[in-house]
Design an enzyme around this catalytic site. Structure first.
Site, PDB file in Angstrom:
ATOM      1  N   SER A  78      29.905  17.406  80.129  1.00  0.00           N
ATOM      2  CA  SER A  78      30.075  17.287  81.574  1.00  0.00           C
ATOM      3  C   SER A  78      28.740  17.399  82.317  1.00  0.00           C
ATOM      4  O   SER A  78      27.790  16.697  82.006  1.00  0.00           O
ATOM      5  CB  SER A  78      31.095  18.337  82.038  1.00  0.00           C
ATOM      6  OG  SER A  78      31.552  18.056  83.332  1.00  0.00           O
ATOM      7  N   ASP A 206      40.666  11.627  80.374  1.00  0.00           N
ATOM      8  CA  ASP A 206      39.837  12.470  81.231  1.00  0.00           C
ATOM      9  C   ASP A 206      40.125  12.223  82.707  1.00  0.00           C
ATOM     10  O   ASP A 206      40.028  11.096  83.170  1.00  0.00           O
ATOM     11  CB  ASP A 206      38.360  12.170  80.934  1.00  0.00           C
ATOM     12  CG  ASP A 206      37.434  13.208  81.510  1.00  0.00           C
ATOM     13  OD1 ASP A 206      37.778  13.808  82.538  1.00  0.00           O
ATOM     14  OD2 ASP A 206      36.366  13.421  80.917  1.00  0.00           O
ATOM     15  N   HIS A 234      39.371  16.285  79.948  1.00  0.00           N
ATOM     16  CA  HIS A 234      37.951  16.505  80.211  1.00  0.00           C
ATOM     17  C   HIS A 234      37.379  17.642  79.369  1.00  0.00           C
ATOM     18  O   HIS A 234      36.167  17.781  79.262  1.00  0.00           O
ATOM     19  CB  HIS A 234      37.740  16.796  81.710  1.00  0.00           C
ATOM     20  CG  HIS A 234      36.293  16.880  82.091  1.00  0.00           C
ATOM     21  ND1 HIS A 234      35.431  15.804  82.004  1.00  0.00           N
ATOM     22  CD2 HIS A 234      35.531  17.924  82.531  1.00  0.00           C
ATOM     23  CE1 HIS A 234      34.208  16.178  82.382  1.00  0.00           C
ATOM     24  NE2 HIS A 234      34.249  17.462  82.707  1.00  0.00           N
TER      25      HIS A 234
END
Length: 256
Positions: A78, A206, A234
């Site tokens: 991320s 995601d 995610h």
């Protein structure tokens, strides 16, 4: 034995790798996890972060501590993709491959903040939910914070065990938003970051960084290989830890 260095995403900490670390270690590898500045149990405050280098400092110190022959597999999740890219730019000789797991991935033509600002600029009020963007810094150098509220967080943990979502709610911390005021406007270099092998792992379910946006980043800055975990949200380290480790072990065999 390969050596993995795992970098967490925004508002999270080293704790988010608690399922992945033992699986990789059980496979015979060395694993280093760390808290970025003002993350996890790191004692700094977000106000201490004035530059991307400040945010990445714990990662830069870890890489600096390794011998000249030590090469690591740098894995970023991320928001962690941006400090990891900076680290790769500064220590390219210490990285055998950088793995971006549903992660922001800079290029070498725009500032490192470009991919983050593009995503934040594209999400609607409705999609933003309780993602809280705050401010700090000075009027000459305004900086931004981000905090994942429980609804926004739930969206990121859609397929993850409820216990991991509850854990995350307890451990969330305010993070720096990676704007160009934080990173500066200079891009990462072709001879540093641009010289290392990169692999991208797309997570198919995601809702934190959409698959379209993941694919756009790959197109914007092509990688050596794209792998997929179709039914991961995610947070694949929670929703699909074994599948994620399977991909990471394959990457080590091929690139390290």
């Amino acid at each position: 034995m390969k050596h993995y260095v795992l970098v967490h995403g925004g508002c999270h900490g080293a704790w988010c790798w608690y399922k992945v670390k033992p699986i990789l270690e059980h496979s015979g590898h060395r694993v280093t996890v760390l808290d970025l500045t003002a993350s996890g149990v790191n004692v700094s405050r977000v106000e201490d972060i004035q530059t991307l280098e400040d945010y990445a400092k714990p990662l830069l110190e870890v890489l600096e501590s390794f011998g000249s022959d030590d090469k690591v597999i740098l894995v970023a999740h991320s928001l962690g993709g941006i400090p990891a890219a900076l680290a790769a730019d500064m220590f390219p000789s210490k990285i055998s491959v950088a793995v971006f797991v549903t992660s922001f991935m800079p290029d070498t033509t725009n500032p490192p903040s470009y991919v983050f600002e593009k995503l934040i600029g594209s999400i609607t009020e409705e999609e933003r939910m309780d993602l809280e963007l705050g401010s700090y810094g000075t009027s000459e150098h305004p900086l931004m914070t981000a905090f994942l509220g429980p609804n926004y967080l739930k969206n990121m943990y859609l397929l993850s065990p409820i216990e991991d979502y509850e854990l995350a709610k307890m451990l969330m911390r305010v993070a720096p938003a990676i704007t160009s005021n934080l990173t500066g406007t200079k891009s990462l270099t072709e001879q540093g970051y641009g010289s290392i092998s990169r692999v991208y792992i797309v997570c198919g379910e995601d809702k934190g960084i959409s698959v379209d946006f993941q694919r756009w980043m790959i197109e914007n800055s092509p990688v050596k290989e794209v792998m997929e975990i179709n039914d991961a949200d995610h947070m694949p380290m929670f929703s699909k830890p074994h599948e994620l480790c399977d991909r990471l072990l394959k990457i080590a065999d091929k690139y390290a």
